[in-house]
Motif scaffolding. Sequence first.
Motif, PDB file in Angstrom:
ATOM      1  N   UNK A   1       0.857  -1.195   0.000  1.00 29.59           N
ATOM      2  CA  UNK A   1       0.000   0.000   0.000  1.00 29.59           C
ATOM      3  C   UNK A   1       0.884   1.234   0.000  1.00 29.59           C
ATOM      4  N   UNK A   2       0.329   2.324  -0.441  1.00 28.23           N
ATOM      5  CA  UNK A   2       1.045   3.595  -0.390  1.00 28.23           C
ATOM      6  C   UNK A   2       0.971   4.183   1.010  1.00 28.23           C
ATOM      7  N   UNK A   3       1.467   5.411   1.152  1.00 27.42           N
ATOM      8  CA  UNK A   3       1.440   6.011   2.490  1.00 27.42           C
ATOM      9  C   UNK A   3       0.014   6.358   2.910  1.00 27.42           C
ATOM     10  N   UNK A   4      -0.836   6.726   1.973  1.00 20.84           N
ATOM     11  CA  UNK A   4      -2.236   6.992   2.316  1.00 20.84           C
ATOM     12  C   UNK A   4      -2.896   5.747   2.872  1.00 20.84           C
ATOM     13  N   UNK A   5      -2.687   4.630   2.184  1.00 24.17           N
ATOM     14  CA  UNK A   5      -3.280   3.350   2.582  1.00 24.17           C
ATOM     15  C   UNK A   5      -2.624   2.737   3.808  1.00 24.17           C
ATOM     16  N   UNK A   6      -1.509   3.327   4.255  1.00 19.39           N
ATOM     17  CA  UNK A   6      -0.778   2.765   5.394  1.00 19.39           C
ATOM     18  C   UNK A   6      -0.778   3.702   6.606  1.00 19.39           C
ATOM     19  N   UNK A   7      -0.234   4.904   6.408  1.00 17.70           N
ATOM     20  CA  UNK A   7      -0.125   5.852   7.518  1.00 17.70           C
ATOM     21  C   UNK A   7      -1.510   6.321   7.978  1.00 17.70           C
ATOM     22  N   UNK A   8      -2.424   6.474   7.012  1.00 15.96           N
ATOM     23  CA  UNK A   8      -3.701   7.106   7.336  1.00 15.96           C
ATOM     24  C   UNK A   8      -4.852   6.100   7.377  1.00 15.96           C
ATOM     25  N   UNK A   9      -5.493   5.906   6.249  1.00 15.31           N
ATOM     26  CA  UNK A   9      -6.758   5.168   6.245  1.00 15.31           C
ATOM     27  C   UNK A   9      -6.575   3.680   6.571  1.00 15.31           C
ATOM     28  N   UNK A  10      -5.376   3.141   6.341  1.00 15.84           N
ATOM     29  CA  UNK A  10      -5.185   1.705   6.556  1.00 15.84           C
ATOM     30  C   UNK A  10      -4.490   1.350   7.854  1.00 15.84           C
ATOM     31  N   UNK A  11      -4.226   2.343   8.712  1.00 16.04           N
ATOM     32  CA  UNK A  11      -3.390   2.059   9.892  1.00 16.04           C
ATOM     33  C   UNK A  11      -4.083   1.110  10.867  1.00 16.04           C
ATOM     34  N   UNK A  12      -5.412   1.177  10.937  1.00 18.73           N
ATOM     35  CA  UNK A  12      -6.140   0.297  11.851  1.00 18.73           C
ATOM     36  C   UNK A  12      -6.036  -1.168  11.417  1.00 18.73           C
ATOM     37  N   UNK A  13      -6.284  -1.387  10.122  1.00 20.12           N
ATOM     38  CA  UNK A  13      -6.206  -2.760   9.612  1.00 20.12           C
ATOM     39  C   UNK A  13      -4.779  -3.285   9.734  1.00 20.12           C
ATOM     40  N   UNK A  14      -3.800  -2.408   9.491  1.00 19.23           N
ATOM     41  CA  UNK A  14      -2.394  -2.806   9.612  1.00 19.23           C
ATOM     42  C   UNK A  14      -2.078  -3.185  11.055  1.00 19.23           C
ATOM     43  N   UNK A  15      -2.464  -2.316  11.973  1.00 20.92           N
ATOM     44  CA  UNK A  15      -2.184  -2.549  13.385  1.00 20.92           C
ATOM     45  C   UNK A  15      -2.816  -3.868  13.848  1.00 20.92           C
ATOM     46  N   UNK A  16      -4.048  -4.098  13.428  1.00 23.37           N
ATOM     47  CA  UNK A  16      -4.749  -5.331  13.801  1.00 23.37           C
ATOM     48  C   UNK A  16      -4.036  -6.565  13.273  1.00 23.37           C
ATOM     49  N   UNK A  17      -3.626  -6.506  12.028  1.00 17.67           N
ATOM     50  CA  UNK A  17      -2.967  -7.671  11.413  1.00 17.67           C
ATOM     51  C   UNK A  17      -1.616  -7.937  12.067  1.00 17.67           C
ATOM     52  N   UNK A  18      -0.911  -6.864  12.443  1.00 18.74           N
ATOM     53  CA  UNK A  18       0.388  -7.029  13.117  1.00 18.74           C
ATOM     54  C   UNK A  18       0.183  -7.677  14.479  1.00 18.74           C
ATOM     55  N   UNK A  19      -0.812  -7.177  15.190  1.00 15.79           N
ATOM     56  CA  UNK A  19      -1.072  -7.691  16.542  1.00 15.79           C
ATOM     57  C   UNK A  19      -1.492  -9.163  16.499  1.00 15.79           C
ATOM     58  N   UNK A  20      -2.248  -9.536  15.458  1.00 18.58           N
ATOM     59  CA  UNK A  20      -2.703 -10.927  15.374  1.00 18.58           C
ATOM     60  C   UNK A  20      -1.585 -11.890  14.957  1.00 18.58           C
ATOM     61  N   UNK A  21      -0.511 -11.312  14.449  1.00 16.12           N
ATOM     62  CA  UNK A  21       0.662 -12.135  14.174  1.00 16.12           C
ATOM     63  C   UNK A  21       0.607 -12.970  12.908  1.00 16.12           C
ATOM     64  N   UNK A  22      -0.131 -12.508  11.912  1.00 20.38           N
ATOM     65  CA  UNK A  22      -0.152 -13.249  10.645  1.00 20.38           C
ATOM     66  C   UNK A  22       1.258 -13.327  10.057  1.00 20.38           C
TER      67      UNK A  22
END
Lengths: 389, 309
Positions: free
Chosen positions: B105-126
């Motif tokens: 993803x780009x920075x928009x999809x990562x730093x901003x609008x996608x940060x929640x989904x990213x954080x969740x996926x990191x925490x779940x340990x995929x």
Amino acid sequence: MKIKALTANEAMAEAMRQINPDVVAAYPITPATEIVQHFASFVADGLVTTEFVPVESEHSAMSACIGAAAAGARVMTSTASQGLALMHEVLYIAAALRLPIVICEINRALSAPINIHCDHSDTFGARDSGWIQIYSEDSQEAYDSVIQAVKIAEEAFLPVMVTADGFILSHAMQRIEVLEDEEVKEFLGEPKTPYTVLDTDNPITVGPLDLQDYFFEHKRQEAEAMRLAPPIIEKVGKEFGERFGRYYGLVDPYRLEDAEVAVVVMGSTAGTAKEVVDKLREEGKPAGLLRMRVLRPLPLKEIVENLRDKKVIGVMDRAEGMSGFGGPLYTEIRSGLYDVPSHPPLYNYIYGLGGRDIKPEEIEEIFKELFDAAAGKEIPLVNYKGVRE
Amino acid sequence: MPFDLKELSKEKDLFAPGHRACAGCGPAIVMRQIMAVAGKDTVVGFATGCMEVVSTIFPYTAWRVPYIHVAFENAAAVISGVEAAYKALKRKGKINKKINFIAIAGDGGTYDIGIQALSGALERGHNFLYVCYDNQAYMNTGIQRSGATPLGAHTTTSPAGDVIPGKVQWRKDLTEIVAAHGIPYAAQASPSHWNDLMEKVKKALETEGPAFINVLAPCPVGWYFSPERTIKIAKLAVDTLFWPLYEVENGKHRITYKPRKPKPVEEWLKEQGRFRHLFQEKNRWIIEEFQRQVNERWERLLRLEEASL
């Protein structure tokens, strides 16, 4: 077959256990939380082989479901209300990617004001998303429909949401006939998914940018899939009936054939309204009822066949469409009858928002007003029942 | 073991030529570098953005590996689902081979609008790699500011005006935010240092559990520079210490490249039209503030590295 005392939440979770999906990605929300809880216990106790993804939101729940289904997995989730609303964007994508995902949806009002109780505004909000929608009258049907939904989804290659009324069904204990695990397994067979992104020897691109020269054709194909869905739903309902004794169709007509006045309802209210119909019949009044089990695809033929010769029809909406002209079911039924020459007059009754109880006496009042209308009395087209004005 | 350019050039590009990225597109170079390491047994999950738009205009695709795009904010959630399906199907004996899962993803999809989904996926340990191609604004929609846009930059929603001199906030330090999740591997890379980038991709893919790489991806259109200067500008970002190359492996910081003689950040800024207004006398203070922030962050990174020894 076993007899158990279960709530709709428990019954739907039990169906999920028996289906044993490859992936469940879900997020808790009242009044559907128990479904996820029960399922998490099944996972923890090793009763299923499912990969359970406890996501951080409903948007991610549906997104993960899409990813998993696109990878060729049999996929399920559950949600309600705000959760379904948060999924809104990706619901359309699940349908357009033709992924056979199943949601156990518990009907709950949409904010604001915040409210946790039953009405149908949540699933009406997802009406145009390309999902097949099946509404349950009771917990037995919720259980049966969840099992059928998997098969329907995998034949139509469209996602399916099965709904049950929040608290009224989700939290009320009922006698349920539960199938044997083997029976469910046999009925469903191996998962059928349209494609997989896990086949790295045959790479495919899913979800490309589709511009003016192709988008329309793809939406047309999706619409065609929905148009072709009714016979699939009927076939699966019939097959389920033949195997297990409980038959399901697109609609559920009750004492309708010789009725002069009919109400159209969805969900658990049908049970109460059927009692009222019986009472009126005993009094010699030709009352009948049509329950919409399936709302999407809209069973147009069944609406026409069942309602065309009625004198007066009352449509009961457990949702306010904010259209300025009645509830959403009302406009659907009204439009469905448009092609019937001299179609019967239709009146709308909006009721039960935010879990407000609907009492038998109130349904009786509705029938009385409708019989009055049949006798020539003028009544308003759109009415609110059970609200303080 | 460094990658051999000659050997790499013999391999077929898995991000194929013929896509519609602009001349000099930094992200497109990054895609090729990632895919050269990842190889064919890879599933790519994409967020809406420049690279998605230029690479998959139906009925064409630039992807020679399986690819899935769903929406803007959910690349991490979608790849979570794909990876979960893989695990389930593997358990059932329906699939055997090892597959890499990469969300991009780009920075928009990562730093901003996608940060929640990213954080969740990191925490779940995929078990997946998330790559952010950071071009520091919403370039796909026409250069709007994001949480990654640096101080003072002109974008169409942080325009350099008579009263406000471009973006008035510093940027999020996403790499550190991600590292704070305690995932096994997080790194920052730049296409100018391709070997470093590819080593990091290799390491990330070999990591069991979530891995993250934030790649600076210069955009000629949004940063206002001539397309042949992409790599030079990426290199200057590293040499001015604006974009340190480092990794955080199991909580330990390591700077993977230390410029011998760091350049003043002004040298990076002056190459790009988006910072042109900062060189007006009244805005010079922003350059000073920018330099101060860069120094402070570099010092902090050095301390983190030292503490990791």
